[in-house]
Design an enzyme around this catalytic site. Structure first.
Site, mmCIF file in Angstrom:
data_model
loop_
_atom_site.group_PDB
_atom_site.id
_atom_site.type_symbol
_atom_site.label_atom_id
_atom_site.label_comp_id
_atom_site.label_asym_id
_atom_site.label_seq_id
_atom_site.Cartn_x
_atom_site.Cartn_y
_atom_site.Cartn_z
ATOM 1 C CB SER A 128 -0.895 0.011 1.247
ATOM 2 O OG SER A 128 -1.579 1.242 1.380
ATOM 3 C CE1 TYR A 156 -4.039 -2.173 4.868
ATOM 4 C CE2 TYR A 156 -3.273 0.050 4.377
ATOM 5 C CZ TYR A 156 -3.712 -1.181 3.946
ATOM 6 O OH TYR A 156 -3.820 -1.442 2.610
#
Length: 277
Positions: free
Chosen positions: A163, A177
């Site tokens: 990501s 995350y």
């Protein structure tokens, strides 16, 4: 030269592929792309029903095949079972796509220990665990690709779905995350250095704004702000992530190892660090 034709450079026909989190979202997009291009794709997710329904849907598309092996990737025993079932069905694995993941958003004062552990476990530790368990299959996949002057002609591939949040500092409360994805990117490079000589290449696709169940809440709250920072002025599409994955899985990328590709429409290079999302 036939080796320079599109079919030779970018083809994945008859390759054996495992996509975790393959029943929905980005994982389903990737699995669909492989099936549409003639690969045999194994998908895994926690929901047996979702897995079976997606496999049936993708098999109907052809010309490739899709097989469901549901597994709860949070659990070590389930990862071990997945690897054993895959080995029983396939003697080799050409491509492993580590896509299964989770996120958790909460304020820094209230972020729960259990939530942090869950995200780190699934997004990072289980990527390592599954890769470790299927290494014999990946080694067999590399051997199947043949050698030219003792060099693997078509290496096996590990593709880790990362990501952009692991490449910059987000200004919203997804601490576990972003940390897990940054760690995943580095783990991928570490594996690339360790496994490259065995004909197993490891790369990352650092995804930006793609619409999925995981991102729905964030986009609902901050979609306009996010879009204002994407020079391409759109969200990612299946064609974007499928094209990048097929490239990394094909002969065209046989010399790519340890790379992190930002697939984000320019969001990363345009985003002010202090922006409010």
């Amino acid at each position: 030269m036939d080796s320079l034709r599109v079919e030779s450079l970018f083809g994945v026909k008859d390759k054996a592929v495992l996509v975790t989190g393959g029943s929905r979202g980005i994982g389903k997009m990737i699995a669909t792309g492989f099936v549409k291009n003639g690969a045999k794709v194994y998908i895994s997710s926690r929901s047996a029903q979702d897995c079976a329904e997606t496999a049936k849907e993708l098999c109907a598309l052809g010309p490739g095949e899709c097989v469901a092996i549901p597994a709860d990737m949070q659990k070590l025993s389930e990862v071990e079972r997945l690897a054993k079932e895959l080995a029983a069905k396939e003697g080799k694995l050409h491509v492993l796509v580590n896509n299964a993941g989770a996120t958790w958003a909460d304020s820094i004062d209230n972020y729960p220990d259990g939530g942090f552990s869950k995200v780190i476990n699934l997004n990072l530790q289980r990527v390592f665990t599954l890769t470790q368990k299927v290494l014999p299959l990946l080694r067999a996949g590399a051997e199947a690709g043949g050698k030219i002057n003792d060099v693997y002609a078509d290496p096996a591939r590990i593709i880790n779905i990362g990501s952009v949040e692991g490449l910059m500092v987000p200004n919203h409360d997804t601490y576990a995350y972003s940390a897990s994805k940054a760690a995943l990117h580095h783990l991928s490079r570490h594996m690339a250095g360790r496994l490259g000589s065995e004909g197993i290449h490891s790369n990352v696709i650092a995804c930006g704004a793609f619409q999925s169940k995981m991102t729905a809440g964030l986009f609902e709250q901050a979609g306009e702000v996010i879009m204002s920072h994407i020079p391409s002025s759109r969200y990612g599409t299946p064609e974007d992530v499928v094209g990048t994955t097929l490239y990394l899985s094909s002969r065209a990328a046989a010399y790519v190892n340890g790379a992190t590709i930002a697939l984000d429409g320019g969001w990363l290079v345009h985003m002010p660090i202090a922006s409010k999302l």
